[in-house]
Design an enzyme around this catalytic site. Structure first.
Site: not given
Ligand SMILES: O=P(O)(O)OC[C@H]1O[C@H](O[C@H]2O[C@H](CO)[C@@H](O)[C@H](O)[C@H]2O)[C@H](O)[C@@H](O)[C@@H]1O
Length: 511
Positions: A242, A244, A444
């Site tokens: 993954d 983020d 995560d």
């Molecule tokens: O599947 P992933 O790669 O983990 O993406 C899931 C979401 O990730 C991002 O949001 C998350 O991370 C951001 C930066 O650290 C944080 O600000 C936010 O609160 C988290 O939800 C991304 O911006 C989303 O669009 C994704 O869906």
């Protein structure tokens, strides 16, 4: 307790009248009850076990004292986890006594658990406990993709949460009663939190106690590295990552969620030895730009946009077309939600417009899904943003909502998720249905649970949850944060290099 050898960790039902088998007296109870982060309670108990021993066949007796610590999770179910050692192998049962005092020193000593879990293989636990995380509706078997029979909103499909609707009529009744607000509040780990319960105040390192107890069920993939590689011997590892919160730390601004150069080089090295794919909620283009490695496969929009290897096993699927990647290499492009593109575009624009007055709200278009962030929205306005998204979705019965870390994710109702993306990629790579393949998925977030579940089925592979706090999960192992993820990846590469070197020596010898 540091002298404990050959530790064993046992779990069994509480009995109220059995004394420890290997001790002559049992004194000095102390207990500390807590309310766990997830809301259930547990108690930590310690007792002094005095055992008389005959020395070298002489009648003279020697007494030895040992502390045994055990704790009680979920008092209603009466499940007891107990820790013993060689001499006192955990045969301690719950005495008929009520929690009375709290003893901070006792709690500190409890840290030995971190060392003691070494004997426990989560594969042996055979836990069938259903995960109470929000996940997609059960996949329809034997079809790669199916539209669920009902187009009702997501929350109505989720039977794993018991929602207690509140009676008071009010402005935000919808999002209160369907559980959105609860899910929003629990969607990301708190940063350093006080746990107050039974007049016991637990902070900073004491929250680690809760974490260590959780690690009995989801041990650190670093501590269990040898177990993992023993299982991986003679198998081909396929790595799924993954983005983020796994490869990059969670930050307030999604545009600044950058991966460190060290992490990039760790992932690059992993990809040299194992087929590696990134599976992200972001759009495929965005996550590709952030990772910047051409040697990987990428799945964006929670797996609804996969660029995988050219493969004839999957290319007969109508959602799969042949295409070229950024380097002109022939690839397969799988986009099962293609028909939803205009709808997603429209709902994105509506969401931007309708949330523009909510301070801190941010809407991202991820091509086949839309993210509505509330991380920077004042908590008192969470009902406002939730109700706004809810009202918009009422007009789009073919879209549904899932929850991520301080983000509401709008996506098509199709039966597709990160778990299906893992299966699709394994198939594309010619690695599905093979006993000599070990897929590992590190993630995560709640949306990663779909992938963990797929790997848990028939013990197909290992899910590793990245979390600094206890969370219910279908993963097998845990890592605390992206730094530990990097360490794990580097250790895996080191191990693989050593294995290859050993093989080279062996084959030279046999020549
Ligand atoms: O599947 P992933 O790669 O983990 O993406 C899931 C979401 O990730 C991002 O949001 C998350 O991370 C951001 C930066 O650290 C944080 O600000 C936010 O609160 C988290 O939800 C991304 O911006 C989303 O669009 C994704 O869906």
């Amino acid at each position: 307790m540091t002298g404990a050898r050959n530790p064993s960790v046992l779990a069994w039902r509480a009995q109220t009248d059995t004394w420890p088998r290997h001790c002559d007296s049992l004194t000095g109870f102390s207990s500390s009850p807590f309310r766990f982060l997830g809301g259930f309670s547990f108690s930590i108990w310690s007792c002094l076990v005095r055992r008389k021993k005959e020395t070298r066949g002489k009648k003279k007796q020697k007494t030895s004292d040992r502390y045994i610590f055990f704790y009680l999770v979920n008092q209603k179910l009466g499940t007891v986890f107990c820790f013993g050692n060689e001499k006192f192998p955990g045969i301690v049962c719950l005495m008929d006594c009520a929690p009375s005092s709290s003893d901070k020193k006792t709690l500190k000593r409890w840290f030995f658990i971190d060392k003691m879990v070494g004997n426990l293989d989560p594969m042996d636990l055979k836990t069938n406990q259903a995960s109470p995380v929000l996940t997609d509706p059960a996949p329809i078997k034997k079809s790669r993709l199916g539209i669920p029979s009902s187009l009702l909103s997501y929350s109505q499909h989720s039977s794993k949460f018991i929602m207690i609707p509140r009676k008071k009529p009010g402005m935000f009744d919808d999002v209160r009663s369907n559980g959105w607000l609860d899910a929003m509040k629990s969607s990301s780990p708190p940063r350093k939190k006080l746990i107050k319960d039974f007049n016991v105040e637990v902070a900073s390192d004491d929250t680690d106690i809760a974490y260590f107890s959780w690690m009995l069920k989801y041990p650190s993939a670093l501590n269990f590295f040898e177990k993992i590689t023993n299982y991986a011997k003679n198998k081909k590892i396929a790595m799924f990552l993954d983005y983020d919160g796994t490869l990059s730390p969670i930050v307030d601004d999604p545009d600044r969620a950058l991966m460190s150069d060290d992490m990039r080089s760790a992932v690059r090295n992993v990809a040299k030895y194992f087929p590696t794919a990134i599976i992200s909620g972001r759009s495929r283009d965005k996550v590709y730009d952030l990772v910047g490695l051409t040697e990987l496969y990428y799945a964006g929009s929670h797996g609804m946009d996969i660029m995988g290897p050219l493969s004839h096993t999957v290319s007969d699927d109508p959602n799969c077309v042949e295409s070229n990647d950024q380097q002109g290499k022939e690839v397969n492009l799988f986009q099962p939600a293609r028909e939803f593109l205009p709808l997603i575009d429209e709902v994105f624009r509506t969401l931007v417009e309708n949330t523009k007055e909510i301070k801190g709200a941010k809407v991202e278009n991820h091509k086949f899904c839309v993210s509505v962030h509330y991380r920077n929205v004042d908590e008192k306005n969470w009902p406002v943003i939730a109700q706004c998204v809810h009202d918009i979705l009422k007009g789009y019965p073919r879209l549904r909502l899932t929850h991520g870390r301080k983000v509401l994710e709008v996506r098509p109702v199709i039966d597709w998720n990160k778990g299906k993306a893992v299966e699709f990629l394994l198939e594309s790579l010619g690695l599905s249905d093979k006993n000599d393949v070990l897929p590992i998925y590190i993630g995560d977030d709640r949306t990663d649970e779909d992938a963990f579940k797929v790997l848990r089925e028939d013990n197909r592979g290992y899910g590793i949850l990245v979390s600094p706090v206890p969370k219910e999960t279908s993963a097998f192992y845990s890592l605390r944060n992206p730094e530990e993820v990097m360490k794990f990846l580097n250790t895996l590469v080191k191990w693989k290099k050593q294995e290859e070197a050993k093989c080279a020596i062996d084959s030279k010898r046999s020549m």
